[in-house]
Write an enzyme that holds these catalytic residues in place. Structure first.
Site, PDB file in Angstrom:
ATOM      1  N   HIS A 134     -10.275   3.346  21.984  1.00 36.64           N
ATOM      2  CA  HIS A 134     -10.353   2.496  20.728  1.00 36.64           C
ATOM      3  C   HIS A 134     -10.416   1.160  20.989  1.00 36.64           C
ATOM      4  O   HIS A 134     -10.226   0.457  22.106  1.00 36.64           O
ATOM      5  CB  HIS A 134      -9.154   2.484  19.931  1.00 36.64           C
ATOM      6  CG  HIS A 134      -8.979   3.784  19.136  1.00 36.64           C
ATOM      7  ND1 HIS A 134      -9.388   4.931  19.418  1.00 36.64           N
ATOM      8  CD2 HIS A 134      -8.311   3.850  18.047  1.00 36.64           C
ATOM      9  CE1 HIS A 134      -9.190   5.871  18.468  1.00 36.64           C
ATOM     10  NE2 HIS A 134      -8.497   5.147  17.498  1.00 36.64           N
ATOM     11  N   LYS A 569      -3.104   0.277   6.282  1.00 36.74           N
ATOM     12  CA  LYS A 569      -4.466  -0.352   5.461  1.00 36.74           C
ATOM     13  C   LYS A 569      -4.309   0.325   4.086  1.00 36.74           C
ATOM     14  O   LYS A 569      -4.496  -0.665   3.018  1.00 36.74           O
ATOM     15  CB  LYS A 569      -5.427  -0.025   6.159  1.00 36.74           C
ATOM     16  CG  LYS A 569      -6.692  -0.781   5.371  1.00 36.74           C
ATOM     17  CD  LYS A 569      -8.046  -0.879   6.380  1.00 36.74           C
ATOM     18  CE  LYS A 569      -8.428   0.713   6.609  1.00 36.74           C
ATOM     19  NZ  LYS A 569      -9.339   1.362   5.415  1.00 36.74           N
TER      20      LYS A 569
END
Ligand code: PGA
Length: 902
Positions: A134, A569
Site C-alpha cells: 500500500h 470513509k
C-alpha cells in the site's frame, strides 16, 4: 497554536545530539546563511509553541526564502523529523505494558491460566502480519537504510565504544551518515513498479524476518518449556493484490514468487554453508549415529580431507540439493553453486528432514561413551529447521486479491460462452448462487481453448492459472488465501471457487458424503458500513450451503476480512470502529454453530483514520471470543519501516502482537453481560448520531468534494511516486470512488485529520448520560482504545493551520461554511473527550506520546506554511518545476514528522 501552551517538553538526549550534528551538516554543506535561517525559523517556531511572550509577533522569515532555500529548508526539517523518529524508536516510546510474551504468560498465570492452556491454544493458532504494497511509504529505501545505519552506530555508542569495528571514529561516522542523508535525493524521480515493491519487501525478509522469527520461537520455547507449533508466520500481498492495480498481472506474480524463492533458498544456502564451516565433528572424537553417516555417504562429497567429518559431508550434500532446488525454482544457479551434482528437493519437508537427522545426531552425540550434548535444537541448526518450517521454499504465503466486480464479469462471460447462462449479471442473488453451485458440483471446465475472450477475462484467467502453476512449483503454502474486495454476497465467494475450479485448484466432492477440496480459501472482504452489517447474514447463508460448510470444516477454519479504512470513509470514525466491533462479535456464534474456527483478517492502515494505532491495544480490545488464537493483520507502507525496520523493532512488535493474541484469547472474561449490553446500547445511539453528522458533512452536498480537493493537497499526493498502483480506481471525483489512502493522507497534511475524529464530538455531546460515558471510558477496552487513538489524532491536528488551508478554497464562502463546521466539531470533540477522560489537556495521561508530539509540532508548522504558499503559486499557474518539487518534499517532510501519512 499549540493546545497546551505552557507545558514543558522533555528533550530526548539523542534528539539533541543528532539535531546538533544535523545543524553542523547543514552548515558545512548548505552554507552559513542557510543554517542561520533554518535555525532562526526553528527557534521562533519553538518559542511560539512554548507560548513565549511576543513570539507570535516575530516574523520567522519564511516568506523571504528563495525557492532553492525553501527546498533546502524543507529537507532540513524533514531530516530532523527522521532523526527524531529514530531517537524515539530507540527509547521505545511505543513500548506498552504487558506487550511481551513473558509478561502475558505471567499475567495469565496470575489469573489461573496455565501453560498447558496456552500450548493448547497455540496448537490451533495462526498469527500473521500481512505485508502490503500500500502506497503510504513516502521515503526512499536509501533514506531508510541510512537511518538504520545511524541506529546501529548509536548502539555501538551506547556500549561505550569510541570507534566502529572498522576503526572509524564513531561520532564522525554518524556525522558522515547524516551528511549522506543530506546529499541523498529524497524524492523518487521514476515511478515504482511492482518489482520494486517486491524487492523492497525482500530486503525486510532477508535482513529482519528470516532471522527474527526463529529467534523469537527459541525465546518463547524457553518461557513455555515446550517446542511450539508454527503459529506465527509472515504473509504478503506484494505481487498478489491486483485490486485497482492493473500492473499486478500473471507475470508480476510469477516474478514475485520467483524472487521470494531466490531470497529464501539463498538464505538457506548461506546458513548451510556457515554450518559446514562450523560442524567439524570427527568420528574419531565423537559418536555419530548411523543416520548421519548414511546422509554423509549419500552426499556425493568424497573429499579425503573430510572423510572423518560426516556432518560436513552431509551438509555438502544438503548444499548441493539446495543449489539444484535454486536452479529448478528460480531458473538459475545460486551465486555460489555447489560443485556436486544432486537432485533438487521435491519439497521443503525433505530439506527439513535431512536437517533434523543432523540435529538429532548432535543432540545424542556427546563425547565418546558419554551421552550428553550441548547442542540443543535451539542452536543454529534448530533455528534453521524452524526457518524451513516457517518459510518453506516460498518465503511468505502470498495472498491474491481482486474486486468482486471483476469476478462477476469474468464468470458471466465464461458462462455465456459455455452456453450455461446467457445473462448471469442480470440474475438475482438466489439464481446466481444456483448457477454457481451447479458448476461447482462437477469438475467440468467452462473455459474453452477456442473461445475468444475479452482482454479482461483473458488477463484474469492467466493470473489464476499462474496461481495453479505456483502450487505445482512451490507447494500448497505458496498461496492459501484469495481476498475478495467489495465482498457483499455469497455469490461473490462462489465465483472465486468457480474460477479456481477452472485451473484445477477447486475439486468438486467425489461423492455425496465427501467435501470439495481447495487449497486456496476464498475470503470475502466486508468494507462498507452496510456490508459489515450484512456480514453475519452472508456468512450464515454461506455455511448453509452444504458443500461450502464441508469445505470449511475440512479446512477447520474460514477467514473473513474486515476493512477499516473504507468503512471509515463511508461512515466516519466512530461508526466504522463500532461496525467492525459489532460484525466481529455477531460472526462469532455463527462460526461456533457451524463448528468452524473463525479467522478474522483485519485490513487496517497506519493512520487512525485507516484503523491504525497500537496493534497491541487494538487486538486486546477485540470482542471476546473473536480472536481465539487466529488473526491476520495488514502491515502497510510506512508502518513496515517503523515496526520492522530493525531486528529489535520487529522482535518487540511481533512480541506485542503475540502477547495481545494470548491475552485476548485466554484471559477470563470478567465483564458483566448486563453492563456490556448497556454499553453496547449506548454505543449504538452514539454511533447513529456520529454517522448522520459525518454523512451529512461529507456526502450530502456535492460542493464538499470541491472543498476537499481545493483545501488539501490531494492532487499533489496523487503525483507522488510512492506506489505502483494508481491513486483512484476510476476517473470519477466522487469521495466514494477515491481510495481511502489519499483521502486520509490529504486530511493529515492539512492537519485536519478528519477521518480520525469527525462526528464523535457531536455524538458524545448529544448523549445525555455523561456519567455513563465516563464509566465506558474507564472500563471498556473497546471504548478506551477508540478514544485513545482519537486523542492522538486530535493532538496532531491543528485547526489554526487548517484554517490557512481552508483559504485555498476558491469560493471563500463555501470554504468558510464547511471549515467552520469542521472547526466547531473539532472543539466539541476535544472538549467532550477531556471531560469524559478527566484530563486538563490532550494526552495528559500519556506523557511520552505527549512529549513526542509536542516536540514535533514546531517543526511541522513552518512546513505547512511553505506547502500552502507553494500550492498557491502552483495553482496560480507558475510553472517553475521547483514549486512542484517543493510541494512533494513538504508532503514527505510532514508525513515523516507526523509519523504516518495515509
Ligand atoms: P485498499 O486499502 O484501498 O487497498 O482497500 C485501503 C487502506 O489500506 O487504507
Amino acid at each position: 497554536m499549540t493546545n497546551t501552551p505552557s507545558l514543558t517538553v522533555r528533550q530526548n538526549p539523542d534528539i539533541k545530539y543528532l539535531g546538533k550534528l544535523l545543524g553542523d551538516v547543514i552548515r558545512s554543506y548548505g552554507g552559513d546563511e542557510l543554517y542561520r535561517r533554518t535555525e532562526y525559523i526553528r527557534s521562533t517556531s519553538v518559542d511560539r509553541h512554548r507560548g513565549l511572550a511576543d513570539a507570535d509577533a516575530i516574523d520567522p522569515g519564511l516568506d523571504a526564502l528563495s525557492l532553492d532555500e525553501t527546498l533546502a529548508f524543507v529537507r532540513g526539517f524533514m531530516l530532523f523529523s527522521l532523526l527524531a523518529n529514530l531517537a524515539e524508536d530507540r527509547q521505545g516510546v511505543a513500548a506498552e505494558e504487558g506487550a511481551s510474551v513473558v509478561e502475558a504468560v505471567q499475567l495469565l498465570a496470575s489469573e489461573g491460566v496455565d501453560k498447558d492452556a496456552i500450548l493448547a491454544l497455540l496448537d490451533n493458532a495462526l498469527i500473521a502480519p500481512v505485508l502490503t504494497a500500500h502506497p503510504t511509504e513516502v521515503r526512499r529505501k536509501s533514506m531508510i537504510d541510512h537511518k538504520a545505519r545511524i541506529a546501529e552506530l548509536l548502539l555501538m555508542k551506547d556500549d561505550g565504544d569510541a570507534e566502529t569495528t572498522e576503526g572509524d571514529d564513531l561520532d564522525e561516522a554518524i556525522m558522515r551518515q547524516i551528511a549522506l542523508l543530506w546529499q541523498t535525493r529524497p524524492l523518487r524521480r521514476e515511478r515504482l513498479f511492482v518489482t520494486d515493491e517486491v524487492q523492497i519487501s525482500q530486503s525486510y525478509m532477508k535482513d529482519v524476518f528470516l532471522p527474527v522469527l526463529p529467534k523469537l520461537y527459541g525465546k518463547w520455547e524457553k518461557v513455555l518449556g515446550h517446542r511450539l507449533p508454527n503459529f506465527l508466520k509472515l504473509n504478503s500481498w506484494i505481487g498478489g493484490d491486483r485490486d485497482g492495480n492493473p500492473f499486478v498481472d500473471a507475470d508480476a506474480m510469477r516474478e514475485a514468487l520467483s524472487r521470494a524463492a531466490e531470497t529464501v533458498i539463498g538464505y538457506y544456502l548461506s546458513r548451510v554453508h556457515a554450518m559446514g564451516a562450523e560442524l567439524s565433528i570427527s568420528t574419531e572424537l565423537a559418536e555419530v549415529p548411523d543416520e548421519v553417516e548414511a546422509l554423509a555417504d549419500a552426499s556425493g562429497d568424497d573429499a579425503l580431507s573430510r572423510k572423518d567429518e560426516p556432518y560436513r559431508r552431509a551438509l555438502s550434500g544438503i548444499y548441493a540439493r539446495l543449489s539444484a532446488t535454486h536452479l529448478k525454482l528460480c531458473g538459475h544457479v545460486p551465486g555460489r553453486p555447489s560443485p556436486i551434482q544432486a537432485e533438487p528437493y521435491d519439497n521443503p519437508q525433505q530439506l527439513r528432514d535431512e536437517l533434523a537427522v543432523l540435529a538429532h545426531g548432535l543432540r545424542g552425540g556427546g563425547a565418546k561413551g558419554e551421552k550428553q550434548s550441548v547442542f540443543a535444537t535451539s542452536g543454529a541448526l534448530g533455528r534453521l529447521i524452524r526457518t524451513v518450517e516457517l518459510f518453506g521454499f516460498h518465503l511468505a504465503t502470498l495472498d491474491m486479491r481482486q474486486n468482486s466486480r471483476f469476478h462477476e464479469r469474468v464468470v458471466a462471460e465464461l458462462l455465456k460462452e459455455a452456453g450455461v447462462a446467457d445473462d448471469y449479471l442480470a440474475q438475482d442473488e438466489a439464481r446466481r448462487v444456483e448457477i454457481l453451485r451447479g458448476e461447482l458440483a462437477n469438475n467440468r471446465p467452462l473455459v474453452s481453448p477456442w473461445a475468444d475472450y475479452s482482454e479482461e477475462t483473458a488477463k484474469e484467467l492467466s493470473i489464476i492459472r499462474a496461481a495453479a502453476e505456483a502450487h505445482q512449483k512451490y507447494g500448497p503454502e505458496v498461496i492459501t488465501n484469495y481476498n475478495i474486495s467489495n465482498g457483499e454476497s455469497v455469490s461473490d465467494i462462489l465465483e472465486v471457487y468457480v474460477l479456481l475450479m477452472e485451473v484445477g485448484l477447486y475439486r468438486a466432492p467425489e461423492n455425496e458424503n465427501a467435501a470439495p477440496i481447495c487449497p486456496v480459501m476464498a475470503v470475502p472482504l466486508f468494507e462498507t458500513v452496510a456490508d459489515l452489517e450484512n456480514a453475519p447474514d452472508v456468512i450464515t447463508e454461506f455455511f448453509a450451503i452444504p458443500e461450502m460448510l464441508a469445505l470449511a470444516k475440512t479446512r477447520g477454519h474460514q477467514e473473513v476480512m474486515i476493512g477499516y479504512s473504507d468503512s471509515n470513509k463511508d461512515g466516519g470514525y466512530l461508526t466504522s470502529t463500532w461496525s467492525l466491533f459489532k460484525a466481529s462479535d455477531a460472526l462469532t456464534p455463527i462460526f461456533a454453530k457451524a463448528g468452524v474456527k473463525m479467522q478474522l483478517f483485519h485490513g487496517r492502515g497506519g493512520a487512525v483514520g485507516r484503523g491504525g494505532g497500537s496493534a497491541f491495544g487494538a487486538i486486546k480490545a477485540q470482542p471476546k471470543g473473536t480472536v481465539a488464537g487466529r488473526i491476520r493483520i495488514t502491515e502497510q507502507g510506512e508502518v513496515i519501516a517503523a515496526k520492522y525496520g530493525t531486528q529489535a523493532g520487529a522482535e518487540s512488535n511481533l512480541e506485542a502482537m503475540t502477547s495481545a493474541v494470548l491475552l485476548n484469547s485466554l484471559e477470563p472474561d470478567k465483564s458483566d453481560q448486563a453492563v456490556q449490553a448497556d454499553f453496547a446500547a449506548a454505543m449504538e445511539k452514539i454511533s447513529q448520531v456520529a454517522f448522520t453528522e459525518y454523512r451529512d458533512l461529507v456526502y450530502s452536498d456535492d460542493a464538499f468534494r470541491t472543498f476537499f480537493r481545493q483545501m488539501t493537497p490531494l492532487t499533489e499526493i496523487a503525483k507522488l511516486k510512492i506506489g505502483s498502483r494508481p491513486a483512484s480506481r476510476t476517473q470519477s471525483d466522487k469521495i466514494e470512488d477515491l481510495r481511502a489512502i489519499p483521502w486520509v493522507f490529504s486530511w493529515a497534511q492539512a492537519r485536519v485529520m478528519l477521518p480520525g475524529w469527525y462526528g464523535v464530538g457531536q455524538a458524545l455531546a448529544a448523549f445525555d448520560d455523561k456519567a455513563k460515558l465516563k464509566e465506558m471510558a474507564q472500563s471498556w477496552p473497546f471504548f478506551q482504545a477508540t478514544l485513545s487513538n482519537m486523542e492522538m489524532v486530535l493532538a496532531k491536528s491543528d485547526m489554526g493551520i487548517a484554517a490557512r488551508y481552508a483559504e485555498l478554497v476558491e469560493d471563500r464562502d463555501m470554504g468558510q461554511k464547511f471549515f467552520n463546521r469542521i472547526r466547531a466539531g473539532w472543539d466539541q470533540t476535544r472538549d467532550i473527550l477531556l471531560e469524559i477522560t478527566d484530563q486538563p489537556h490532550l494526552l495528559a495521561k500519556s506523557p511520552s506520546l505527549f512529549n513526542s508530539i509536542e516536540l514535533r509540532l514546531p517543526y511541522i508548522e513552518p512546513l505547512n506554511h511553505l506547502q500552502i504558499e507553494l500550492m498557491k503559486r502552483l495553482r496560480a499557474g507558475e510553472d517553475d518545476p521547483r514549486i512542484g518539487e517543493g510541494i512533494q518534499l513538504s508532503l514527505n517532510a510532514i508525513a515523516t514528522a507526523l509519523r504516518n501519512s495515509g
